[in-house]
Design an enzyme around this catalytic site. Structure first.
Site, short mmCIF file in Angstrom:
data_model
loop_
_atom_site.label_atom_id
_atom_site.label_comp_id
_atom_site.label_asym_id
_atom_site.label_seq_id
_atom_site.Cartn_x
_atom_site.Cartn_y
_atom_site.Cartn_z
N GLY A 144 0.81 -1.22 0.00
CA GLY A 144 0.00 0.00 0.00
C GLY A 144 0.83 1.26 0.00
O GLY A 144 2.04 1.22 0.23
N ALA A 148 7.45 6.87 4.00
CA ALA A 148 7.86 6.77 5.41
C ALA A 148 7.74 8.10 6.14
O ALA A 148 7.18 8.18 7.24
CB ALA A 148 9.29 6.25 5.49
N LYS A 199 5.22 -1.96 -8.82
CA LYS A 199 4.89 -0.53 -8.88
C LYS A 199 6.17 0.31 -8.97
O LYS A 199 6.16 1.38 -9.55
CB LYS A 199 4.01 -0.12 -7.70
CG LYS A 199 4.66 -0.20 -6.33
CD LYS A 199 5.22 1.12 -5.89
CE LYS A 199 5.99 1.11 -4.60
NZ LYS A 199 6.63 -0.06 -4.08
N ASP A 257 -0.47 2.23 -4.35
CA ASP A 257 0.98 2.40 -4.23
C ASP A 257 1.58 2.94 -5.53
O ASP A 257 2.53 3.73 -5.50
CB ASP A 257 1.62 1.05 -3.84
CG ASP A 257 2.95 1.24 -3.12
OD1 ASP A 257 3.40 2.39 -2.95
OD2 ASP A 257 3.53 0.23 -2.69
N ARG A 266 12.22 8.37 -5.86
CA ARG A 266 13.42 8.06 -6.65
C ARG A 266 13.11 7.41 -7.98
O ARG A 266 13.77 7.67 -8.98
CB ARG A 266 14.28 7.08 -5.86
CG ARG A 266 14.72 7.62 -4.54
CD ARG A 266 15.14 6.49 -3.63
NE ARG A 266 15.75 7.05 -2.43
CZ ARG A 266 16.58 6.41 -1.64
NH1 ARG A 266 16.91 5.16 -1.92
NH2 ARG A 266 17.08 6.97 -0.59
N ASN A 267 12.14 6.53 -7.98
CA ASN A 267 11.81 5.83 -9.23
C ASN A 267 11.32 6.82 -10.28
O ASN A 267 11.71 6.79 -11.43
CB ASN A 267 10.73 4.78 -8.96
CG ASN A 267 11.21 3.73 -7.99
OD1 ASN A 267 12.16 3.01 -8.26
ND2 ASN A 267 10.57 3.66 -6.83
N GLU A 295 15.04 1.49 -6.54
CA GLU A 295 14.50 0.13 -6.56
C GLU A 295 13.88 -0.25 -7.91
O GLU A 295 13.88 -1.41 -8.30
CB GLU A 295 13.41 -0.01 -5.49
CG GLU A 295 13.92 0.08 -4.07
CD GLU A 295 12.77 0.28 -3.08
OE1 GLU A 295 12.48 -0.67 -2.33
OE2 GLU A 295 12.17 1.37 -3.09
#
Lengths: 354, 354
Positions: A144, A148, A199, A257, A266-267, A295
């Site tokens: 989900g 952070a 995702k 998500d 970052r993605n 990631e």
């Protein structure tokens, strides 16, 4: 009041201290060998170096050498480790696990098992357990939309906890849920995990659409929304081929998500650099130089090889995944992003047959 | 080369000239009584007052009095009229329609039929046709993420054309599709229309999450993504209760259009003002003063009354739609936005059972 040990003092592990402390639990935060400075800072009462925010002061912190103390009589262990290091770190944790302790995992991604097959992370955890603990240490995975830092700020957040052992997921829910951190429980571990990993891959594509503005001089919101839809469709195809449910895909782990990851992070930044005209290899290098791991970059490769694996098992056809193939080709074969996206838009379908 | 008449010279009607001209069709643009200045500008070779962009010069333009000429021997009529004016304008168009002419519609929303029931717009069009033309003038509706200005700029775009008469939708696709304007065809008119209308309603909610930053001093991307997921779930419930398919909801008309509408636009702006602390009535007034009509505002009311209508027909329960109820309460009963959203987040479910 439960005893909860968080393994990994990075952004997400530390953020979960906030709902845990709000609920009055005894929280221990253990830092890996990479987290030494973070633990030092927290012990001095300084803000968390990643969040730049002070965390609740009543938590106990443990350095890498103090794992045994951190694990003493713990009831819930939350693994908050990057996907590539998860197995190694869990290996160290396992000797201190007892029957009935619950293991939560906020790590997201894929990895290879001993036979070289690509699997979801809970399988890695399961395989790391000794025979004596198999099926006796329930594993709960978290999915989900959840940045952070927003958990630290207490922005209202909704996430999904999934486990083959629904009671364990409900227990973890009872420990962590607050009025700003809502937890839904499902038994669909595969759906939650496939979405959580994919995702990241697809949001690199969403970032490219943002980057096209720098390249072409005008917005590409239509393109981004089309890619978003195709991503949802392809996550559906991958999830079902893996044995997960479509509910996860159109729920918080999938659609939710993907939305938050496509908004910022970052993605998206990696995609934006590529969409703006950098070659993929230059963009990845640039982010690496700035110390940023993305990631989505390995997730695209894992996703693509997973799709090949599933194709060889006759569970899907790569032709059903033009967006994933296109992203692989842009990221790993330096195909030009704009031309590729424009081309694949003609081959994708936004009308996924349920 | 087909003869195509666009009814309404606003942003979307005018934008569709671009793919039509690219495909070499004969395009006539007819302006309503509100579009006089737009037509004047275009005739002088000036940019479109809304887009600020020059449109292809080979099109013919028609003022409100020249409807008959605009309709002469036309093969495809595209209705690009606001939802509230659609019936009146279509009434004027009908006398010039002949059997076999196809009517496309880019209008999005709901309206009341003669019996005071809330219906989707193609029903309004269908009911406006005389007996002699019923089922002889196929209606094709347009859904999916499509900012008009980006069609003019040629940002790669993907949309859905839906009709009970799939051949008619395919014909319209053959006339408009280009390498940057992809058209998918479905027979799910209801799904496409319910999503097209409801995404405006729900994106007001997404805007609120953006506005909370001004109110609280920090981002609420997690909140926005959770609301996005709940919106998709509720669009699914409404669509199925109306007789449409879930494919539309997780496709371009639902997920895709919600994504682009939540990124930018008037609906989001209205929500942002409210999320930032303005009462709903002040926010609506402020936008009205600036001459901005926000489709999401009536869409929330229509959606809420439609849900009541469907509840009375035992097709759903309002309890399944906490987000829609919350939005109604914020927009029409001046409930405080942040408190309401925080509260309903506890009652929504992001795990929609298919």
């Amino acid at each position: 009041m439960a005893k909860v040990t968080i393994i990994g003092a990075g952004a997400m592990g530390s953020a979960l201290i906030v709902p845990l402390a709000d609920n009055g639990h005894e929280v221990r935060l253990w830092g890996t060998e990479l987290d030494g400075e973070i633990i030092d800072s927290l012990r001095k009462g300084l803000p968390h170096p990643k969040h730049k925010h002070r965390l609740p002061s009543e938590i106990a912190t443990y350095q890498v050498t103090e794992l045994e103390e951190a694990m003493l009589d713990t009831e819930l262990v939350i693994m908050a480790i990057t996907s590539d290091a998860l197995e190694n770190v869990f290996d160290k944790v396992v000797p201190f696990l007892k029957e009935g302790v619950i293991v939560g995992s906020v790590s997201k991604g894929f990895n290879y098992d001993q036979n070289g097959r690509i699997v979801i992370l809970p399988e890695i955890l399961e395989n790391t357990l000794p025979e004596t603990l198999r099926n006796k240490v329930p594993i709960v995975v978290v999915g989900g939309p959840c940045k952070a830092i927003e958990v630290v700020w207490k922005s209202p957040t909704a996430v999904t906890y999934s486990s083959n052992n629904v009671e364990a997921a409900k227990y973890m829910q009872s420990i962590l849920m607050t009025d700003v951190y809502r937890v839904e429980v499902t038994d669909d571990v595969i759906g939650t995990e496939v979405c959580a990993a994919m995702k990241n891959a697809y949001s690199v594509g969403l970032g490219m659409a943002e980057g096209f503005k720098a390249k072409n001089g005008f917005l590409h919101n239509n393109t981004k929304a089309a890619l978003f839809t195709f991503a949802v469709a392809e996550m559906g195809i991958l999830t079902k081929a893996m044995g997960g449910s479509l509910e996860a895909v159109i729920g918080l782990p999938g659609v939710g998500d993907l939305e938050v990851t496509g908004e910022a992070g970052r993605n998206r930044t990696l995609g934006e650099l590529i969409g703006g005209g950098l070659t993929a290899s230059k963009a990845v290098e640039k982010m690496r130089e700035e110390g940023i791991t993305v990631e989505g970059y390995p997730a695209i490769k894992f996703g693509y090889y997973l799709a090949k694996q599933l194709e060889s098992e006759e569970k899907l056809s790569l032709d059903q995944l033009p967006l994933l193939r296109g992203l692989y080709s842009i990221l790993y074969e330096n195909a030009p992003a704009y031309g590729k996206i424009k081309e694949l838009l003609q081959n994708c379908t936004g009308y996924y047959k349920i």
